[in-house]
Motif scaffolding. Structure first.
Motif, short mmCIF file in Angstrom:
data_model
loop_
_atom_site.label_atom_id
_atom_site.label_comp_id
_atom_site.label_asym_id
_atom_site.label_seq_id
_atom_site.Cartn_x
_atom_site.Cartn_y
_atom_site.Cartn_z
N ARG A 190 -9.00 -9.34 -0.29
CA ARG A 190 -9.81 -8.58 0.42
C ARG A 190 -8.95 -8.11 1.83
N HIS A 191 -7.75 -8.95 2.15
CA HIS A 191 -7.10 -8.42 3.26
C HIS A 191 -6.00 -7.29 2.77
N GLU B 247 -9.76 -1.29 -4.33
CA GLU B 247 -9.88 -2.57 -4.83
C GLU B 247 -9.80 -2.46 -6.52
N GLY C 232 0.78 -1.11 -0.12
CA GLY C 232 0.02 0.09 0.17
C GLY C 232 0.83 1.24 0.06
N ALA D 268 -7.33 -4.96 0.42
CA ALA D 268 -8.27 -3.98 0.60
C ALA D 268 -8.67 -3.53 1.93
N ASP D 269 -8.71 -4.25 2.74
CA ASP D 269 -9.13 -3.96 4.11
C ASP D 269 -8.01 -4.76 5.20
N PRO D 270 -6.77 -4.05 5.63
CA PRO D 270 -5.85 -4.89 6.20
C PRO D 270 -6.16 -5.17 7.92
N SER D 271 -7.13 -4.83 8.02
CA SER D 271 -7.65 -4.88 9.60
C SER D 271 -7.18 -6.12 10.32
N PRO E 123 -4.40 0.29 3.28
CA PRO E 123 -5.12 -0.35 2.45
C PRO E 123 -5.14 -0.11 0.86
#
Length: 314
Positions: free
Chosen positions: A101-102, A133, A82, A104-107, A130
Motif C-alpha cells: 500500500r505504501h 495497484e 515508480g 501505491a500511495d507513497p505519501s 506511486p
C-alpha cells in the motif's frame, strides 16, 4: 562520479552500481538474466539512470523486464521503483504484503524519510512516484516465482530490519537476496584484505530478536552465496552469520548505555563508531581510511533505529 560496468557475478547474475548517495559500491540492482528478465532492487530515483545505463551495457532492453523484486520498501532500495517502471512497460513489481500500500500511495514513506533526512531528502530520493495497484504483485512466505526453465525463486518473510521484508532464494546459485535483514557487507577495506559485516538497525522497525531468527532461518538453508542490498555478494555465509550475530547485541548495548547516561542518539552513534573503530584497528585498518566516513553515515541512521527500538520496548 565515474561510470562503472555491471559486475559479473556468474554470467546470469550481474550487479549494477546505483551510486546511491553519490558513492560507488553503496547500493545496487541485481539483474537475473533468465527467460523472464528480473531485477532485484531499484535503489532510489537518482540511481535509475545508472540502472538503465547498466542494462544497456548488458545489451538488455528495459522494455523486456518482467519482474522488479523489492526486498523491502525503504527508499534506498525501492524509492526508484515508480520511476523505473516508466521505462519497463511489461514489468510487475513484487513486494511484501505489508509494503504494497505504501508503494501505491507513497505519501507516508515520503513523510517518514523527510523526518530522517531533512533538507537532503530531495537530492537523495526525489521523485517518488506511486505504482499502479494492478502492477503490484504480493509475495508471501513460501511463495514461488518461475522465471526460467530451471529457475523458480522462493520468497521468505524475513523481519528484523523491517516488518515488510522479503528474502529471495535463487536455486541456481544456491544464493539468497537478503536486502538488509542480515546486515551490510563492508567491502571498502578490501584494499587491506578485509571484508566485514555489520547489522543494519535503521528506523523504525528494527527488532534484534526477529533479525537473529531470520538469520538462523537463512543459516539453516545452507546457502552458498548471500546477495546484499549494500553491497555485492559474499561467498562466506558462515562468516556473515557469525559476525552479524556477534554485533547485534553490541549495537543494542551501545544504545542502552547511551540512553542510561542521557547521551541519546548522538552518544549511541559515537559508541558504535568507537566499538567498530576498535575492531578495525585490530585488523590493521588505518585511522584515515575512507570506510570511516561510510560508517559515520550508517551509524547516524543505525542510532535512530536503536533509540526507536528502546523507546518502544521500555
Amino acid at each position: 562520479m565515474g561510470k562503472k560496468a555491471p559486475i559479473d557475478l556468474d554470467n546470469r547474475i550481474h550487479l549494477i552500481d546505483g551510486f546511491d548517495l553519490g558513492l560507488p559500491g553503496r547500493t545496487g540492482t541485481y539483474v537475473l538474466q533468465e527467460e523472464q528478465l528480473t531485477l532485484v532492487e531499484t535503489g532510489p530515483s537518482p540511481s535509475v539512470p545508472h540502472v538503465l545505463e547498466g542494462l544497456k551495457d548488458l545489451n538488455l532492453d528495459p522494455a523486456d523486464v518482467k519482474y522488479i523484486i523489492l526486498t523491502h520498501i525503504h527508499l534506498d532500495h525501492a524509492g526508484g521503483a515508480g520511476l523505473l517502471l516508466n521505462e519497463c512497460p511489461q514489468a510487475q513489481v513484487i513486494v511484501h504484503r505489508r509494503g504494497s500500500r505504501h508503494l501505491a500511495d507513497p505519501s507516508r514513506l515520503i513523510t517518514g524519510a523527510r523526518a530522517v533526512y531533512g533538507e537532503s531528502f530531495n537530492d537523495l530520493f526525489d521523485p517518488i512516484l506511486p505504482i499502479p495497484e494492478d502492477r503490484l504483485l504480493i509475495k508471501e512466505d513460501g511463495d514461488t516465482l518461475k522465471i526460467g526453465a530451471d529457475c523458480t525463486l522462493r520468497f521468505f518473510d524475513t523481519p528484523g530490519h523491517a516488518k515488510h521484508h522479503l528474502g529471495i532464494y535463487d536455486p541456481v546459485s544456491n544464493g539468497i537476496f537478503t536486502g538488509d535483514t542480515i546486515g551490510i557487507r563492508y567491502h571498502q577495506t578490501e584494499d587491506h584484505g578485509l571484508t566485514f559485516y555489520l547489522p543494519s538497525t535503521s528506523p523504525n522497525q528494527f527488532d534484534p530478536e526477529a533479525m537473529q531468527q531470520s538469520m538462523d532461518r537463512i543459516k539453516d538453508m545452507k546457502v552458498d552465496r548471500i546477495y546484499f542490498g549494500h553491497f555485492g555478494e559474499s561467498k562466506e555465509p558462515e562468516k556473515v552469520f557469525m559476525q552479524v550475530s556477534e554485533w547485534i547485541p553490541v549495537f543494542v548495548e551501545a544504545a542502552e548505555e547511551s540512553s542510561k547516561n542521557g547521551n541519546g542518539m548522538e552518544g549511541t552513534q559515537l559508541r558504535l563508531l568507537e566499538k567498530v573503530s576498535g575492531y578495525l584497528k585490530e585488523q590493521g585498518i588505518p585511522d584515515d581510511h575512507p570506510v570511516y566516513e561510510v560508517l559515520k553515515l550508517d551509524f547516524e541512521v543505525c542510532a535512530m533505529g536503536l533509540m526507536d527500538y528502546l523507546s518502544k520496548n521500555k
